[in-house]
Structure formats: C-alpha cells, structure tokens
Design a protein around this motif. Structure first.
Motif, PDB file in Angstrom:
ATOM      1  N   HIS A   1       0.851  -1.198   0.000  1.00 33.60           N
ATOM      2  CA  HIS A   1       0.000   0.000   0.000  1.00 33.60           C
ATOM      3  C   HIS A   1       0.887   1.249   0.000  1.00 33.60           C
ATOM      4  O   HIS A   1       2.011   1.240   0.506  1.00 33.60           O
TER       5      HIS A   1
ATOM      6  N   VAL B   1      -2.170  -2.737  -8.043  1.00 38.95           N
ATOM      7  CA  VAL B   1      -3.047  -1.730  -8.632  1.00 38.95           C
ATOM      8  C   VAL B   1      -4.448  -1.796  -8.038  1.00 38.95           C
ATOM      9  O   VAL B   1      -5.115  -0.767  -7.830  1.00 38.95           O
TER      10      VAL B   1
ATOM     11  N   THR C   1      -4.200  -0.269  -4.558  1.00 39.97           N
ATOM     12  CA  THR C   1      -3.998   1.174  -4.643  1.00 39.97           C
ATOM     13  C   THR C   1      -5.286   1.886  -5.018  1.00 39.97           C
ATOM     14  O   THR C   1      -5.594   2.979  -4.517  1.00 39.97           O
ATOM     15  N   ALA C   2      -6.064   1.276  -5.893  1.00 36.10           N
ATOM     16  CA  ALA C   2      -7.288   1.916  -6.365  1.00 36.10           C
ATOM     17  C   ALA C   2      -8.447   1.742  -5.404  1.00 36.10           C
ATOM     18  O   ALA C   2      -9.258   2.666  -5.218  1.00 36.10           O
ATOM     19  N   LEU C   3      -8.567   0.546  -4.765  1.00 34.85           N
ATOM     20  CA  LEU C   3      -9.765   0.252  -3.980  1.00 34.85           C
ATOM     21  C   LEU C   3      -9.494  -0.013  -2.511  1.00 34.85           C
ATOM     22  O   LEU C   3     -10.447  -0.193  -1.746  1.00 34.85           O
TER      23      LEU C   3
ATOM     24  N   GLY D   1     -10.025  -3.690  -2.867  1.00 25.92           N
ATOM     25  CA  GLY D   1      -9.093  -4.202  -3.861  1.00 25.92           C
ATOM     26  C   GLY D   1      -8.540  -5.559  -3.473  1.00 25.92           C
ATOM     27  O   GLY D   1      -8.344  -6.435  -4.328  1.00 25.92           O
TER      28      GLY D   1
ATOM     29  N   ALA E   1      -1.346   1.992 -14.249  1.00 26.36           N
ATOM     30  CA  ALA E   1      -2.630   2.282 -13.606  1.00 26.36           C
ATOM     31  C   ALA E   1      -2.427   2.664 -12.142  1.00 26.36           C
ATOM     32  O   ALA E   1      -3.109   3.554 -11.607  1.00 26.36           O
ATOM     33  N   ALA E   2      -1.482   1.978 -11.465  1.00 24.19           N
ATOM     34  CA  ALA E   2      -1.203   2.334 -10.068  1.00 24.19           C
ATOM     35  C   ALA E   2      -0.654   3.749  -9.960  1.00 24.19           C
ATOM     36  O   ALA E   2      -0.997   4.504  -9.036  1.00 24.19           O
TER      37      ALA E   2
ATOM     38  N   CYS F   1      -3.475   6.137 -10.177  1.00 23.97           N
ATOM     39  CA  CYS F   1      -4.237   6.187  -8.921  1.00 23.97           C
ATOM     40  C   CYS F   1      -3.498   7.021  -7.860  1.00 23.97           C
ATOM     41  O   CYS F   1      -4.127   7.777  -7.095  1.00 23.97           O
TER      42      CYS F   1
ATOM     43  N   ARG G   1      -3.926  10.664  -8.546  1.00 25.20           N
ATOM     44  CA  ARG G   1      -5.257  11.135  -8.151  1.00 25.20           C
ATOM     45  C   ARG G   1      -5.339  11.313  -6.640  1.00 25.20           C
ATOM     46  O   ARG G   1      -6.019  12.212  -6.149  1.00 25.20           O
ATOM     47  N   ARG G   2      -4.669  10.428  -5.898  1.00 20.75           N
ATOM     48  CA  ARG G   2      -4.749  10.500  -4.441  1.00 20.75           C
ATOM     49  C   ARG G   2      -4.009  11.739  -3.882  1.00 20.75           C
ATOM     50  O   ARG G   2      -4.130  12.040  -2.702  1.00 20.75           O
TER      51      ARG G   2
END
Length: 567
Positions: free
Chosen positions: A392, A461, A464-466, A470, A543-544, A547, A550-551
């Motif tokens: 994480h 990924v 990281t996203a959910l 996740g 993709a990670a 994310c 965005r965070r």
C-alpha cells in the motif's frame, strides 16, 4: 454479555460510506471464491465430451474373400470412427494427418486417434485365421494439460474394447453369411432326397405317374423276373415240341424206308400200310412244327417284353446313379461349408486391435504434470497474503514530491520480492527434491519471475485503487483464474463463462508456458506468455501511478484516519 458488547463495538468501527459493507464482503467474497473453484470442478470427467479431439481415418475398404458366397466388404476404420463418435468421450472432428499433428502440438485438440491405411486388410487377415495384431495410434500431449492427457490415456485403454466390438460385428456377419450358405446347401440336399424318394418323372405311355428312384427300379425288376420266368416256360415248351417233332420225323423216315423196301420186294399191302403210316407221321410232324412256331413266337414276344422292361430299368438306374452322385457331392460340399471352431481359449477373447499410446511431451509423473499450475497459483496466493501487510502507498509517500510512477514502483517492489522468491523457491524445491527435471530450467525460472511480477502488479493496482475492496477483488480474481485458466482440467470441461474468460487471464499464459518449459513443446507459448505477463505488469504499474496521482488531491476524510488511508 460483555464479550458480545465488545464485539459489537468492534464492528462499530467499520462505519462510513464504504466500510459499512465490509462485514458483508467478508462473508460474500470467500463464498463466491469457493463457488467459482467448485463450479470449475463440478464434473470434469463427464464434460470431457466437450474437449476437442481429432480422428485421422486413413483406412481403405477391403473385400474379404469368403470360402462360400460373395466377399464381404470391410470398412473397419469408418465403423470404428462411428463407434468412437457414438460413445462421445471427446468432441471428435475429422482431420488429415498433418492438420491433426499441428493441432495437437498447438493445443487445439487434446487427443488424436490415428487409424492406419491397412486397418481393414489386417482385420480381414485376422478373421481368416491368421495371427494378426492391428495397431491404432492414440496421441496425446502433456504440454496441453496433464490431467486431460491422463483421461485420454484412460480412454485409450477402453478403445481396444470398442475396436473388438466392431471386429466381432464383422465376425458375426461372416458367420451369418456362412450359415446362410450352409442352409442353402441343406435345402438342396433335402430337395434331392425328396426327389429320390417320391420322384416326378413318368413312364412313357403311362396314364398315371409311376414310382421313381429305388421304388420304380424294384417294381421294374419284379416285372422283369416274371417276364424271364414266362420266357423260360415258353422255351421249355418249345424244346419239348422240338423233341417230339424230331421223334416223329424219325418215325416218318423209318416208315418211308420200310415202304421203299416193300416196293422193292413187290409186297403191295405192306407198301400201302407203310405209306399210310408215313402220312400220319408227316401230319404229326407238321402239327409239332406249328406248335413249335407258336412257342417260338411266344418266346419272341416275351423277349420283346423283357427288352421293354429293361429299357426303363436302365434309365432308372442311370437316374438313380446320377441322383445318388449329386446327393453325395452336395453332402461333401455341406461338410466343407460348416464353419469349424477356431477358438483355442474359450475362456478368453482377445482383441485383435492393439492401441499404441504416444505422448509428444510426456510429463511421466503427476508432480511434473501439475507443477506449472502449482507455480502460477502460488504466485497469486502469495500476493493475496502479502497484500495484507505490504503493497500500500502511505500518505507520507504521497505527500512527497516524488513522481507517481516512482511511488508506484516503490510500493510494488516489496510485494514483488516476496511473491517472486516464493515462486522461485518452489521451483528450486521441486527440481532438487521432487525430480522435476524441467526440460528448460532457466526458462522456467524466468517465467516464475515474470509471473510473480504480473501477479504482484495486479494486486498492487487493485489495492492502490480500492484499498480493502481491492484485496477482496484480487481474491475473486484468484478464484476466477483458478477456475478458468485450465490449470487442472481442460477449460472446455467448465461452463461457458470460464471458457470465454480463458484467453483474457494472465495465469492462462503462465500455465501454458510453464508446461512447455517443464515437459517440452512449442516455444511460441513461451514467447506469448513473456509478452502477456510483461504487458500486464506494465499496464498495472501505469494504472497504479495514475491512482497515486489522483490520491494527491487531499480531502478531509482521507486525512481523518490512518485506517481510512488503507481504503
């Protein structure tokens, strides 16, 4: 009660727009994952009929000569192919030899049944009494799946019985034709016997049918015996008349001589007496001659009757001789027509068809056959376990000015290290202690590393996203790959959902490539796996990074609790 209250307070911590669904997910996710795994193993043996397989029928029909009757046309290859299709052990399709070999190497078919060109001819020779064994090839490829090939080899053991059923069908047909010929000859013998007993011919001039064969000959012999007896009596009478006539002629001659002597002596009365006696003797001789002529005429008539009786007797004898000869010939042919038993061991029936099993890339043991699936599965399972503590991205890292892609790689590397070490460790253990004997050991090691990279990247990924969701999503993905990757049984033994997802899962390519590395096979599978696993790793890291970028947009909720940072 205090324990229940404390438990309820523990659940109260899971409050929020997403955390309130965690208890339900903790129940549903394992349930769904288990259902997916069990669903893929519901009935693999019964669903093998959906697995593609190829039949190569190169057999040429052959006319088997029969001792009696017409030849039987044998097409054993076609009949065996029909029998195999009716049993539906696999999804059979007809192919030529080269196409079937290419399909087996590439994994498009699981098994190939190869029927040779002289199959019917050799079966015919075996049915004729020769010691003959016909070989049928069953080809498999462990590089397409060990358990699928194992099932195919088990089916190959039963194939000899199917071939025996086909051969026995032709044997029954041959026996039926032989007995039909025997029945025809028996009918001919019975017809000859009836003709010999009753007959159908008539004597010349007879108004009613007369007996034929032995009955007619016996009657004619009796009639001929009576005619001969009559002729004997007639000839005896004629002989007596001839003797009487000879005596009378002698008396006449004596009387005539006395008359001449009397005439010489001049004794007239004596001459007259002798002359009278001579006339009487001549008249008696004439009567005897007439009687003799009558008897001779009767003898001639009797002789003609004998000839008339003897002529049909000779014809009857010839007919009887011909009928008996025909009966003898037919009986001899009947004896030759009766099939002689050729079974030397009545308690055992051996199939004339031998099945030869050929494995293009044999795994030899179940450990080698299932090792590719175990290595890929271990990478995914290790990722699930490691994700609970590693992988994480912390808020401190996000707050630094480091690039998002750098942070993505930094948080992915610990997860990857554990996953890769576990997978490579199992490979080393199998090679050292379980006699894995991989055909391409270094290739297998490279594939284990790439598989660890890809599985760790996918888990990273999703987490990281959910966040916690996740982790649950990756657990479901693990179950889905277990069911649809075809690691145990061919994917055709599952349902349509898993079949449609099969080419889109990274574990599919990992398992197929590791099979080639361990047992051998086409290198195209290895290159395909390298490409897919590398692409999955790159796309997952990208993709990670997105994310993480965005965070970096901070919110009050994200700063409120370190626990929520994981979500």
């Amino acid at each position: 009660m205090r324990a229940l209250r404390l438990a309820w307070l523990e659940l109260q911590r899971l409050r929020g727009p997403r955390l309130q669904w965690v208890p339900a997910l903790l129940v549903v996710v394992p349930l769904v994952a288990g259902a997916l795994c069990l669903g893929s193993l519901q009935d693999p043996g019964g669903r093998m009929r959906n697995v593609p397989a190829a039949i190569v029928d190169r057999d040429q029909p052959y006319d088997m000569r029969m001792p009696l009757g017409k030849p039987i046309r044998l097409d054993v290859g076609r009949r065996l192919a029909q029998e195999v299709r009716l049993k539906r052990a696999f999804d059979w399709r007809s192919m030529d030899a080269s196409s079937a070999a290419a399909a087996l190497r590439s994994g498009d078919v699981q098994v190939v049944l190869d029927i040779p060109e002289d199959f019917s001819q050799k079966v015919s020779e075996g049915l004729s009494g020769k010691e003959m064994t016909v070989v049928v090839d069953v080809r498999t490829n462990d590089a397409n799946g060990y358990l699928g090939s194992l099932f195919a080899r088990d089916w190959a053991d039963r194939l000899a019985n199917d071939a025996l059923d086909v051969v026995l069908g032709y044997e029954v047909q041959r026996a039926a034709d032989s007995w039909d010929e025997v029945r025809r000859k028996v009918d001919a013998v019975l017809s000859t016997e009836e003709r010999l007993k009753a007959g159908a011919a008539q004597q010349p001039g007879a108004a009613e049918p007369s007996p034929a064969g032995t009955d007619r000959i016996a009657q004619q012999l009796q009639e001929m015996t009576a005619a001969v007896s009559q002729l004997n009596d007639t000839l005896g009478t004629a002989k007596g008349s001839s003797d009487t006539m000879a005596a009378q002629l002698n008396n006449a001659v004596s009387t005539a001589q006395s008359a001449q002597d009397s005439a010489d002596s001049g004794n007239a009365p004596l001459i007259l007496q002798n002359t009278a006696q001579t006339g009487n003797a001549v008249r008696l001789a004439q009567g005897s001659v007439t009687s003799l002529n009558t008897n001779v005429q009767q003898a001639a008539t009797a002789t003609k009757g004998i000839l008339d009786k003897l002529t049909p007797l000779i014809a009857g004898s010839k007919e009887l001789g011909g009928t008996v000869a025909a009966l003898d010939t037919q009986l001899r042919e009947l004896a030759k027509s009766v099939p002689a038993p050729r079974v030397s061991e009545p308690s055992r029936v051996r199939s004339p068809v031998s099945v030869r099993e050929i494995d293009l890339n044999p795994a030899h043991t179940m450990a080698r056959g299932l090792a590719p699936f175990a290595l890929s599965l271990l990478a995914a399972v290790t990722t699930v376990l490691t994700m609970t503590m590693l992988g994480h991205v912390s808020a401190i890292g996000v707050a630094t000015p480091a690039r998002a892609f750098t942070l993505a790689r930094a948080s992915w590397l610990p997860l990857t290290a554990v996953t890769t070490l576990a997978t490579c460790g199992l490979l080393a253990f199998s090679e050292a202690l379980m006699s894995l004997d991989a055909e391409r050991l270094w290739t297998a090691l490279m594939l284990c590393i790439l598989t660890g990279f890809a599985m760790a990247a996918l888990g990273h990924v999703l987490k990281t996203a959910l966040g916690l969701l996740g982790e649950a999503a990756f657990l479901l993905l693990l179950a889905l790959q277990f069911a649809a990757a075809g690691g145990l049984y061919p994917v055709e033994t599952t349902n349509a959902l898993f079949v449609s997802l099969h080419p889109w899962l990274p574990m599919t390519y990992s398992v197929e490539a590791l099979r080639v590395a361990v047992s051998g096979g086409l290198t195209s599978s290895i290159w395909a796996a390298v490409g897919v696993l590398t692409l999955v790793t790159a796309l997952s890291l990208t993709a990670a990074a997105l994310c993480i970028a965005r965070r970096r947009e901070w919110t009050a909720e994200r700063l409120a609790s370190p626990f929520r940072d994981r979500c």
